[in-house]
Design an enzyme around this catalytic site. Sequence first.
Site, PDB file in Angstrom:
ATOM      1  CG  ASN A  10      -1.615   1.280   1.473  1.00 20.08           C
ATOM      2  OD1 ASN A  10      -1.824   2.052   0.537  1.00 20.08           O
ATOM      3  ND2 ASN A  10      -1.999   1.538   2.709  1.00 20.08           N
ATOM      4  CE  LYS A  12       0.844   3.675   4.753  1.00 20.84           C
ATOM      5  NZ  LYS A  12       0.640   3.751   6.166  1.00 20.84           N
ATOM      6  CG  HIS A  96      -5.396   1.761   5.469  1.00 17.88           C
ATOM      7  ND1 HIS A  96      -4.873   2.816   6.185  1.00 17.88           N
ATOM      8  CD2 HIS A  96      -4.393   0.875   5.287  1.00 17.88           C
ATOM      9  CE1 HIS A  96      -3.586   2.572   6.405  1.00 17.88           C
ATOM     10  NE2 HIS A  96      -3.275   1.396   5.872  1.00 17.88           N
ATOM     11  CD  GLU A  98      -2.355   5.621   6.803  1.00 19.22           C
ATOM     12  OE1 GLU A  98      -2.410   5.642   5.560  1.00 19.22           O
ATOM     13  OE2 GLU A  98      -1.404   5.119   7.430  1.00 19.22           O
ATOM     14  CD  GLU A 168      -2.950  -2.657   7.643  1.00 19.16           C
ATOM     15  OE1 GLU A 168      -1.805  -2.796   7.207  1.00 19.16           O
ATOM     16  OE2 GLU A 168      -3.673  -1.714   7.333  1.00 19.16           O
ATOM     17  N   GLY A 174       3.094   2.388  10.392  1.00 20.96           N
ATOM     18  CA  GLY A 174       3.976   3.525  10.151  1.00 20.96           C
ATOM     19  C   GLY A 174       4.776   3.956  11.363  1.00 20.96           C
ATOM     20  CB  SER A 214       6.152  -1.573  11.469  1.00 16.24           C
ATOM     21  OG  SER A 214       5.682  -0.253  11.718  1.00 16.24           O
TER      22      SER A 214
HETATM   23  C1  PEP Z   1      -0.264   0.179   5.946  1.00 16.90           C
HETATM   24  O1  PEP Z   1      -0.290   1.293   5.445  1.00 16.90           O
HETATM   25  O2  PEP Z   1      -1.222  -0.601   5.768  1.00 16.90           O
HETATM   26  C2  PEP Z   1       0.900  -0.207   6.750  1.00 16.90           C
HETATM   27  C3  PEP Z   1       0.869  -1.362   7.357  1.00 16.90           C
HETATM   28  O3  PEP Z   1       1.930   0.690   6.825  1.00 16.90           O
HETATM   29  P1  PEP Z   1       3.425   0.395   7.404  1.00 16.90           P
HETATM   30  O4  PEP Z   1       3.896  -0.907   6.798  1.00 16.90           O
HETATM   31  O5  PEP Z   1       4.254   1.543   6.953  1.00 16.90           O
HETATM   32  O6  PEP Z   1       3.312   0.264   8.880  1.00 16.90           O
END
Ligand code: PEP
Length: 258
Positions: A10, A12, A96, A98, A168, A174, A214
Amino acid sequence: MSRRRLIAGNWKMNKTPQETAAFVEDFAPRVASFFEIEVLLIPPYTSLEPASRQLVGTSIALGAQDLHSEPSGAYTGAISAQMLAACGCRYVLVGHSERRHVFGDDDATVRRKLGSALDGRLLPILCIGETIDERRGGATPEILTRQLTVGLDGLDAGAMKSIVVAYEPVWAIGTGETATPEQAQEAIAGIRAWLSGRFDEPTAGRARILYGGSVKPGNAAELMRLPDVDGVLVGGASLDPEAFAAIAQAGRSVVESE
Ligand code: PEP
């Protein structure tokens, strides 16, 4: 295990169409022979159409980061499932963190978007996860149950063939802080148990459930070796072709070692 591992990136709000083209040129050859797993790129809307043309002849799938719940109409700035499918998308993220926390998508909105994705013949990836306060307060199972209950409201077991779930934890997205293997396995096994109760055991056994938060080349294999983890949803580390290919390679190695 018959569940095909899915390695999804992803991006973003990152990469212009030109940067996307450079990424695909570098990345596609690195994963060209990775038939054991499914690799998915989720770039911004503006890169979808050119990326889909560039991905023809590869086994890399394309997905979008969000969609509107209506098929068309006066929704300035929004994109429908039909538009995404016409741009070559196979998957779309819904819920998601965000979208939930920055843009205010609540569970009911997420459910409508998921329905719209299914109507538009896209495969929704339903993202769920708790905040750090919810985890500290012992509310993780309750939050996941609420997000699943509303997110999948009214659907029958057959619909689950077209739905991927991504766990998640918000505190891991992030932040560089990954869930421990124990935390990831516990939450994802709990999701599978919930699916079994809500639908039936074969449906739960077939459902693909990803971990996101992450994920990096250094921790991807350990996470994908967990019995209930069927792949990863990667943000930051998917922006670099070498790192994302290394994560895909980790998934492939895990499959090969089974
Ligand atoms: C995500 O945006 O779904 C995500 C898991 O981001 P990151 O891997 O940067 O934590």
